[in-house]
Design a protein around this motif. Sequence first.
Motif, PDB file in Angstrom:
ATOM      1  N   GLY A  36       0.828  -1.207   0.000  1.00 27.59           N
ATOM      2  CA  GLY A  36       0.000   0.000   0.000  1.00 27.59           C
ATOM      3  C   GLY A  36       0.860   1.252   0.000  1.00 27.59           C
ATOM      4  N   HIS A  37       1.882   1.259   0.851  1.00 21.78           N
ATOM      5  CA  HIS A  37       2.823   2.386   0.864  1.00 21.78           C
ATOM      6  C   HIS A  37       3.538   2.506  -0.489  1.00 21.78           C
ATOM      7  CE1 HIS A  37       2.842   1.548   5.363  1.00 21.78           C
ATOM      8  NE2 HIS A  37       2.511   2.822   5.305  1.00 21.78           N
ATOM      9  N   SER A  39       2.523   1.722  -3.374  1.00 22.33           N
ATOM     10  CA  SER A  39       1.662   2.288  -4.418  1.00 22.33           C
ATOM     11  C   SER A  39       1.684   3.823  -4.345  1.00 22.33           C
ATOM     12  CB  SER A  39       0.230   1.755  -4.292  1.00 22.33           C
ATOM     13  OG  SER A  39      -0.411   2.232  -3.128  1.00 22.33           O
ATOM     14  N   LEU A  40       1.715   4.382  -3.128  1.00 20.14           N
ATOM     15  CA  LEU A  40       1.837   5.834  -2.973  1.00 20.14           C
ATOM     16  C   LEU A  40       3.194   6.315  -3.473  1.00 20.14           C
ATOM     17  CD1 LEU A  40       0.497   6.436   0.673  1.00 20.14           C
ATOM     18  CD2 LEU A  40      -0.820   6.313  -1.417  1.00 20.14           C
ATOM     19  N   TYR A 148       1.458  12.803  -0.573  1.00 17.15           N
ATOM     20  CA  TYR A 148       0.581  11.706  -0.973  1.00 17.15           C
ATOM     21  C   TYR A 148       0.045  10.951   0.250  1.00 17.15           C
ATOM     22  CZ  TYR A 148       2.555  12.757  -5.507  1.00 17.15           C
ATOM     23  OH  TYR A 148       2.932  13.420  -6.655  1.00 17.15           O
ATOM     24  N   GLY A 150      -3.077   7.973   1.488  1.00 18.29           N
ATOM     25  CA  GLY A 150      -4.015   6.944   1.044  1.00 18.29           C
ATOM     26  C   GLY A 150      -5.438   7.231   1.496  1.00 18.29           C
ATOM     27  N   GLU A 151      -6.401   6.801   0.691  1.00 13.53           N
ATOM     28  CA  GLU A 151      -7.809   6.993   1.019  1.00 13.53           C
ATOM     29  C   GLU A 151      -8.309   6.019   2.088  1.00 13.53           C
ATOM     30  OE1 GLU A 151     -10.060   6.927  -2.601  1.00 13.53           O
ATOM     31  OE2 GLU A 151      -9.544   9.004  -3.098  1.00 13.53           O
ATOM     32  N   LYS A 152      -7.487   5.055   2.485  1.00  9.85           N
ATOM     33  CA  LYS A 152      -7.912   4.177   3.588  1.00  9.85           C
ATOM     34  C   LYS A 152      -8.191   5.023   4.827  1.00  9.85           C
ATOM     35  CE  LYS A 152      -5.116   1.654   6.133  1.00  9.85           C
ATOM     36  NZ  LYS A 152      -5.504   1.936   7.544  1.00  9.85           N
ATOM     37  N   CYS A 176      -4.797   8.946  -2.770  1.00 10.93           N
ATOM     38  CA  CYS A 176      -4.521   7.744  -3.564  1.00 10.93           C
ATOM     39  C   CYS A 176      -5.456   6.605  -3.157  1.00 10.93           C
ATOM     40  CB  CYS A 176      -3.070   7.308  -3.360  1.00 10.93           C
ATOM     41  SG  CYS A 176      -1.869   8.605  -3.741  1.00 10.93           S
ATOM     42  N   LYS A 177      -5.866   5.821  -4.144  1.00 12.47           N
ATOM     43  CA  LYS A 177      -6.836   4.746  -3.919  1.00 12.47           C
ATOM     44  C   LYS A 177      -6.328   3.729  -2.887  1.00 12.47           C
ATOM     45  CE  LYS A 177      -9.083   4.915  -8.437  1.00 12.47           C
ATOM     46  NZ  LYS A 177      -9.365   4.163  -9.689  1.00 12.47           N
ATOM     47  N   ILE A 178      -7.278   3.098  -2.210  1.00 10.07           N
ATOM     48  CA  ILE A 178      -6.954   2.080  -1.204  1.00 10.07           C
ATOM     49  C   ILE A 178      -6.325   0.868  -1.895  1.00 10.07           C
ATOM     50  CG2 ILE A 178      -7.902   0.507   0.534  1.00 10.07           C
ATOM     51  CD1 ILE A 178     -10.194   2.549   0.916  1.00 10.07           C
ATOM     52  N   HIS A 179      -5.204   0.416  -1.376  1.00  7.69           N
ATOM     53  CA  HIS A 179      -4.541  -0.784  -1.879  1.00  7.69           C
ATOM     54  C   HIS A 179      -4.975  -1.958  -0.999  1.00  7.69           C
ATOM     55  CE1 HIS A 179      -1.517  -2.138  -4.759  1.00  7.69           C
ATOM     56  NE2 HIS A 179      -1.142  -3.022  -3.863  1.00  7.69           N
TER      57      HIS A 179
END
Length: 283
Positions: A36-37, A39-40, A148, A150-152, A176-179
């Motif tokens: 997830g990190h 991806s950011l 950046y 995350g949207e989580k 950024c979208k949730i991974h």
Amino acid sequence: MQVANTKEHIKETILDLRKKDLSIGFVPTMGALHKGHLSLINKALKENDVIFVSIFVNPTQFDNKNDLKNYPRTLERDVALLKTVSESKIFVYAPTVQDIYGKNPKAIKFSFDGLEHEMEGEFRDGHFDGVGTIVKRLFEIIKPDKAYFGEKDFQQLQIIRKLVEKHKLPVKIVGCKIHREASGLAMSSRNERLLENHRKEASFIFKTLKEAKKKFGTKSATKVTEWVTKQFKKNKLLTLEYFIIADIETLKPVKRKSQSKKYRAFIAVYAGEIRLIDNIALN
């Protein structure tokens, strides 16, 4: 890869980069890095010449001392993982508590126009004061062009946008979208602490969110909330702390749906002692 532990070192590095007219992206983390990190970080690398990644477990945003104590600290592993992405374009800032706060790690009191009192703010006393304090401090040290998130942690994302707006900070916030893991579980450093049976069962959270989204198309927010609550009462391994459908701008629970507004469903669940959060866009 440069790993700096002091803000003085960071400021010198940034001065050199600015002399070269390089754009700077920033990804703040508390370490225990995962996909997830990454991806950011990959998004930040595409949009900037260089990026800074902070690795700092911020004490002022924890209302639970045990949670702070048990939070994973894996700096060597984190740096090794970052090197697989880029050794020349990523700079790491891994400060001590004293480097950030001096001898008195204390949060500043913020007003985020009420955003801080909803959901997480209701259940985690002082949390967003701690978040605002550390993010503002890191922005002042690194002075990034873009940052950046995350949207989580969607509520946190909206609060940081409000922080930038109210304090006129010269940084663009990128959501950024949730991974997610293959099971649908939102990626989090806390996932590593889940017991095997809890980790397997945690996929139930996203499955329930997806079904709630379908129901929201034809049912009221109240009916959807009642349905979600019933589903978790049947689950023996997961305990629902809250499920709220809220306006994405105000984060206030919806009373009556409006075609002109956008909504998200927010959820917090305990899997044993591990607290997991997630959310989903509804329209």
